[in-house]
Motif scaffolding. Structure first.
Motif, PDB file in Angstrom:
ATOM      1  N   ALA A  10       0.825  -1.198   0.000  1.00  0.00           N
ATOM      2  CA  ALA A  10       0.000   0.000   0.000  1.00  0.00           C
ATOM      3  C   ALA A  10       0.857   1.245   0.000  1.00  0.00           C
ATOM      4  N   PRO A  11       0.389   2.320  -0.622  1.00  0.00           N
ATOM      5  CA  PRO A  11       1.193   3.536  -0.695  1.00  0.00           C
ATOM      6  C   PRO A  11       1.442   4.120   0.673  1.00  0.00           C
ATOM      7  N   PRO A  12       2.586   4.763   0.855  1.00  0.00           N
ATOM      8  CA  PRO A  12       2.897   5.343   2.152  1.00  0.00           C
ATOM      9  C   PRO A  12       2.110   6.602   2.406  1.00  0.00           C
ATOM     10  N   THR A  13       1.880   6.858   3.667  1.00  0.00           N
ATOM     11  CA  THR A  13       1.265   8.119   4.034  1.00  0.00           C
ATOM     12  C   THR A  13       2.350   9.136   4.326  1.00  0.00           C
ATOM     13  N   SER A  14       1.941  10.342   4.582  1.00  0.00           N
ATOM     14  CA  SER A  14       2.924  11.389   4.816  1.00  0.00           C
ATOM     15  C   SER A  14       3.568  11.304   6.180  1.00  0.00           C
ATOM     16  N   SER A  15       2.955  10.543   7.088  1.00  0.00           N
ATOM     17  CA  SER A  15       3.532  10.429   8.420  1.00  0.00           C
ATOM     18  C   SER A  15       4.709   9.506   8.412  1.00  0.00           C
ATOM     19  N   PRO A  16       5.660   9.705   9.299  1.00  0.00           N
ATOM     20  CA  PRO A  16       6.843   8.854   9.321  1.00  0.00           C
ATOM     21  C   PRO A  16       6.450   7.427   9.549  1.00  0.00           C
ATOM     22  N   ASP A 327       4.438   1.945   4.999  1.00  0.00           N
ATOM     23  CA  ASP A 327       5.332   2.668   4.108  1.00  0.00           C
ATOM     24  C   ASP A 327       5.676   1.779   2.918  1.00  0.00           C
ATOM     25  N   ARG A 328       6.517   2.263   2.051  1.00  0.00           N
ATOM     26  CA  ARG A 328       6.785   1.540   0.801  1.00  0.00           C
ATOM     27  C   ARG A 328       7.502   0.223   1.031  1.00  0.00           C
ATOM     28  N   TYR A 329       8.075   0.014   2.213  1.00  0.00           N
ATOM     29  CA  TYR A 329       8.774  -1.226   2.503  1.00  0.00           C
ATOM     30  C   TYR A 329       7.939  -2.200   3.331  1.00  0.00           C
ATOM     31  N   GLY A 330       6.713  -1.812   3.705  1.00  0.00           N
ATOM     32  CA  GLY A 330       5.848  -2.715   4.442  1.00  0.00           C
ATOM     33  C   GLY A 330       5.848  -2.506   5.941  1.00  0.00           C
ATOM     34  N   PHE A 331       6.386  -1.392   6.434  1.00  0.00           N
ATOM     35  CA  PHE A 331       6.399  -1.115   7.864  1.00  0.00           C
ATOM     36  C   PHE A 331       5.180  -0.283   8.255  1.00  0.00           C
ATOM     37  N   PHE A 332       4.687  -0.535   9.459  1.00  0.00           N
ATOM     38  CA  PHE A 332       3.593   0.258   9.986  1.00  0.00           C
ATOM     39  C   PHE A 332       4.097   1.645  10.387  1.00  0.00           C
ATOM     40  N   THR A 333       3.215   2.615  10.353  1.00  0.00           N
ATOM     41  CA  THR A 333       3.573   3.979  10.714  1.00  0.00           C
ATOM     42  C   THR A 333       3.939   4.060  12.191  1.00  0.00           C
ATOM     43  N   VAL A 334       5.075   4.640  12.482  1.00  0.00           N
ATOM     44  CA  VAL A 334       5.529   4.791  13.862  1.00  0.00           C
ATOM     45  C   VAL A 334       5.896   6.244  14.073  1.00  0.00           C
ATOM     46  N   PRO A 335       5.258   6.939  15.026  1.00  0.00           N
ATOM     47  CA  PRO A 335       5.515   8.372  15.188  1.00  0.00           C
ATOM     48  C   PRO A 335       6.855   8.709  15.817  1.00  0.00           C
ATOM     49  N   VAL A 369      16.306  13.463  17.356  1.00  0.00           N
ATOM     50  CA  VAL A 369      15.274  13.475  16.322  1.00  0.00           C
ATOM     51  C   VAL A 369      14.008  12.901  16.939  1.00  0.00           C
ATOM     52  N   SER A 370      12.883  13.535  16.697  1.00  0.00           N
ATOM     53  CA  SER A 370      11.632  13.119  17.336  1.00  0.00           C
ATOM     54  C   SER A 370      11.020  11.889  16.695  1.00  0.00           C
ATOM     55  N   SER A 371      11.248  11.682  15.412  1.00  0.00           N
ATOM     56  CA  SER A 371      10.635  10.542  14.717  1.00  0.00           C
ATOM     57  C   SER A 371      11.471  10.178  13.509  1.00  0.00           C
ATOM     58  N   LEU A 372      11.214   9.012  12.995  1.00  0.00           N
ATOM     59  CA  LEU A 372      11.927   8.537  11.809  1.00  0.00           C
ATOM     60  C   LEU A 372      11.395   9.234  10.564  1.00  0.00           C
ATOM     61  N   PRO A 373      12.230   9.456   9.583  1.00  0.00           N
ATOM     62  CA  PRO A 373      11.760  10.095   8.353  1.00  0.00           C
ATOM     63  C   PRO A 373      10.893   9.141   7.544  1.00  0.00           C
ATOM     64  N   ALA A 374      10.001   9.698   6.754  1.00  0.00           N
ATOM     65  CA  ALA A 374       9.157   8.884   5.889  1.00  0.00           C
ATOM     66  C   ALA A 374      10.001   8.208   4.818  1.00  0.00           C
ATOM     67  N   ALA A 375       9.660   6.953   4.537  1.00  0.00           N
ATOM     68  CA  ALA A 375      10.400   6.195   3.522  1.00  0.00           C
ATOM     69  C   ALA A 375       9.805   6.492   2.152  1.00  0.00           C
ATOM     70  N   SER A 376      10.168   7.625   1.600  1.00  0.00           N
ATOM     71  CA  SER A 376       9.639   8.053   0.311  1.00  0.00           C
ATOM     72  C   SER A 376      10.530   7.578  -0.826  1.00  0.00           C
ATOM     73  N   SER A 377       9.981   7.615  -2.030  1.00  0.00           N
ATOM     74  CA  SER A 377      10.743   7.205  -3.206  1.00  0.00           C
ATOM     75  C   SER A 377      11.764   8.269  -3.574  1.00  0.00           C
ATOM     76  N   PRO A 378      12.991   7.875  -3.887  1.00  0.00           N
ATOM     77  CA  PRO A 378      13.989   8.854  -4.334  1.00  0.00           C
ATOM     78  C   PRO A 378      13.514   9.595  -5.573  1.00  0.00           C
ATOM     79  N   LEU A 379      13.949  10.828  -5.713  1.00  0.00           N
ATOM     80  CA  LEU A 379      13.475  11.664  -6.818  1.00  0.00           C
ATOM     81  C   LEU A 379      13.833  11.077  -8.173  1.00  0.00           C
ATOM     82  N   LYS A 380      15.022  10.491  -8.270  1.00  0.00           N
ATOM     83  CA  LYS A 380      15.488   9.992  -9.559  1.00  0.00           C
ATOM     84  C   LYS A 380      15.307   8.480  -9.714  1.00  0.00           C
TER      85      LYS A 380
END
Length: 698
Positions: A10-16, A327-335, A369-380
């Motif tokens: 499933a597509p990732p959400t904007s939350s980390p 997220d894109r790797y299959g992990f649940f959202t963790v704040p 750091v308060s939370s992990l960064p979102a696992a987004s797709s690289p730009l290129k």
């Protein structure tokens, strides 16, 4: 040019999003630990990584029952074997007519084989399709604890043949059973980045398995006292998983620990039935918890087994919501995450070279750091997907015409290293990793076939590590959807891989650091290929010495790391001496788990891309990079034992993965330094041979 499919979870959400195991904080106040020898410190640190498991490991299967004389019978019939089950070359029909899971016998429906080859897909941006099937079932975001199964009394069943000699580790050189040859396709099957998606679709037909268990009429719900054997260990009858006529069925070996066999047979039983809500439900504990016989626990256990409609039913709204949080790797959202600190990119702009200490007024702690960064797709990423498609070529196909192995075109070989350090596109990662392992180990598809035979054969053998493996499985990257459900396909696959691998090398056996490595590989390969990858990492990537008793490879890597720090960062090296900080106290977990529990998952994947290309020097470079970034904090006037050790035992969140990997690429591209690293490794071997290694480390 053939390019792999781009479908994913499933597509990732904007939350980390990403769950990574918290790094255990070491006891920084003990002066005794600072004086340990290098080997003792390494062993102590490894156990401290996972906490005190003494209470957990003290259980026995017999102690979980009120009456230890009662055995749990799990019968799958006289034709069941792991090889036939995975290869699906036979039809499984039980001659025992039922699975005796509880004291009352209930009819069972036709069961679905979780290892069918049905290929499911779901599209999302920038991610990859999974190529290994798993049960497609419901998912939950509930945070409640797992149900504790209260197992019924074990039925008395007479073991057929207890004179079978205990299985020994043998070389596996047989070929896999030949399957029917399908017509050769005109187009190659693209590689996939991980086992097939957990998403299900009502539009995709899913064939039923040939595994059928014939029900028998219900009997009494409460077993008679005469049905239980004596509680004496010498007279107690062991559980069985097959009828006497089975030649390769799972049965207790002579001298096998009954508790270990209880664990092994439970996983085998659930491989045949599956579990409900795989990836969504928490699951029901069956092997570790203390249990009591009750009707309620029987009903919970029965309800947790998967039914024939589990894969084909429609997703509920709550399940869709859970899937959308991945997220894109299959992990649940963790704040948030414990002890997250930023790994800044500014110090990485300067190449590794001799430097002096920074200002004494520098801070001794890093930025949190308060939370992990979102696992987004690289730009290129899409551009790199196309470049990898033009760079890779097909080497071999299987009998069905599917792509079996890849390699790099000779005309593009000079671009491989640079493109690996830029990051392998996730869509190509499965094919690229296998190609890199093949090149480094100088093996090919034939080796994978033979190792696959070993994997399946060892599933039929007992391992003295089964109980410990079962304890570690549910706490291994449990934030990933594959490994969330107790006894789900991900956890079962992880158990089977570690079970077989523990039999591969009697010297290494099993250590807890193997779990995160195998789990990461399971995100991209099916179990037999994960086993093959682990064997080649063990044999050619120096992991044998990392896992061997005394951890000689670990100490060698630490020795090399210290020599680099001494030559390039002398003030940092002196600060470690001043504060009596041994390298084993903070770096052991880095080398044992290949940084699986020290950086975000997307960073770990980038490191593994380069590791499979470069070999063990990569993680030495990563360790040096961390010290390089925090050198001013370590040499600060306010730094002490506690602050420095806490800093280096944190979870590192790189500000820029590209900057980190570029710095490592430059370091390992220095031919003079690489030559020195090789020499330092030889120096360590000589120190060990002469008995002078005890004083060679901090």
């Amino acid at each position: 040019m053939e390019v792999p499919s781009s479908s994913t979870l499933a597509p990732p959400t904007s939350s980390p999003s990403l769950t990574v195991s918290s790094v255990q904080e070491l006891d920084s106040s003990s002066s005794v630990d600072r004086e340990r020898s290098s080997t003792e410190s390494a062993i102590f640190t490894i156990y401290s990584m996972y906490g005190d498991d003494e209470a957990q490991t003290s259980w026995t299967a017999s102690s979980t029952f009120e009456d230890p004389s009662k055995d749990l019978d799990l019968s799958l019939g006289d034709s069941f074997s792991y090889r036939n089950f995975y290869d699906q070359t036979t039809s499984y029909v039980s001659n025992t007519d039922y699975i005796d899971l509880s004291s009352d016998i209930k009819p069972f429906r036709k069961l679905t084989n979780p290892h069918d080859r049905t290929r499911l897909s779901s599209t999302s941006n920038g991610s990859a399709n999974l190529s290994y099937p798993r049960p497609h079932s419901s998912y939950t975001s509930s945070s409640r604890g797992r149900d504790t199964l209260e197992l019924p009394p074990r039925s008395k069943r007479v073991s057929p043949n207890l004179n079978r000699p205990q299985s020994a580790l043998t070389s596996c050189s047989s070929s896999t059973d030949q399957e029917a040859v399908s017509p050769r396709v005109s187009h190659p099957t693209p590689p996939h980045s991980r086992p097939p998606s957990l998403l299900r679709s009502a539009d995709i037909p899913i064939p039923e398995s040939t595994l059928v268990l014939t029900p028998r009429p219900p009997s009494s719900l409460v077993p008679l006292p005469s049905q239980t054997p004596s509680s004496s260990p010498t007279t107690r009858q062991l559980s069985k998983l097959s009828a006497p006529s089975s030649k390769t069925s799972l049965v207790p070996s002579e001298g096998e620990d009954p508790d270990a066999f209880h664990v092994r047979s439970t996983y085998a039983h659930l491989d045949a039935t599956g579990v409900k809500g795989d990836g969504y439900e928490e699951g029901v504990e069956r092997t570790r918890a203390r249990v009591r016989a009750s009707r309620a626990s029987e009903l919970r256990a029965d309800a947790a087994l998967a039914g024939p409609s589990e894969k084909t039913r429609n997703l509920e709204v709550e399940e869709v919501n859970v899937l959308s949080s991945l997220d894109r790797y299959g992990f649940f959202t963790v704040p948030s995450h414990d002890r997250l600190i930023r790994l800044p990119s500014r110090p990485l702009r300067k190449r590794l070279a001799p430097v002096r200490a920074g200002s004494k007024s520098a801070l001794s702690h890093a930025v949190s750091v308060s939370s992990l960064p979102a696992a987004s797709s690289p730009l290129k990423e899409q551009m790199r997907v196309a470049k990898w498609g033009r760079m890779m070529e097909i080497v071999s196909r299987d009998h069905g015409g599917n792509i079996e192995s890849w390699d790099v075109k000779a005309s593009k070989a000079h671009k491989l290293r640079r493109r690996v350090y830029k990051g392998i596109p996730d869509r190509w990662r499965s094919a690229a990793w296998e190609m890199l392992i093949d090149r480094y180990s100088r093996t090919g598809p034939e080796a994978i076939v033979k190792l696959g035979d070993c994997y399946h054969e060892d599933l039929e053998k007992p391992s003295s590590y089964d109980i410990q493996i079962d304890l570690d499985v549910p706490r291994t990257i449990s934030g990933h959807i594959m490994f969330r459900t107790r006894y789900g396909l991900g956890q079962r696959s992880l158990f089977h891989v570690l079970h077989s691998f523990s039999l591969r090398c009697p010297q290494c056996g099993y250590v807890q650091g193997m779990g995160p490595i195998a789990a990461t590989l399971l995100c991209y390969f099916e179990p037999r290929k994960v086993y093959a990858a682990l064997v080649r990492l063990h044999d050619t990537y120096n992991m044998h010495t990392i896992f061997s008793p005394g951890f000689p490879g670990l100490l060698q890597a630490i020795y090399v790391q210290e020599r680099i720090m001494e030559s390039k960062m002398p003030d940092v090296y002196s600060a470690f001496k001043k504060h009596m900080i041994s390298t084993t106290s903070y770096a052991t977990k880095w080398y044992i788990t290949l940084f699986a529990n020290s950086v975000p998952f997307q960073t770990q994947l980038r490191l593994w891309d380069a590791y499979l290309l470069e070999g063990p020097d990569l993680f030495v470079a990563m360790a040096v990079a961390i010290v390089w970034v925090y050198r001013d904090h370590i040499t600060s006037g306010s730094a002490n034992f506690e602050t420095a050790l806490s800093l280096l035992s944190s979870f590192f969140v790189p500000e820029d993965d590209d900057a980190l990997l570029s710095w490592i690429e430059q370091m390992l591209g220095d031919k003079k330094l690489r030559s020195q690293i090789a020499q330092w490794r030889q120096d360590w071997v000589q120190l060990v041979a002469s008995g002078r290694d005890g004083d060679a480390l901090l």
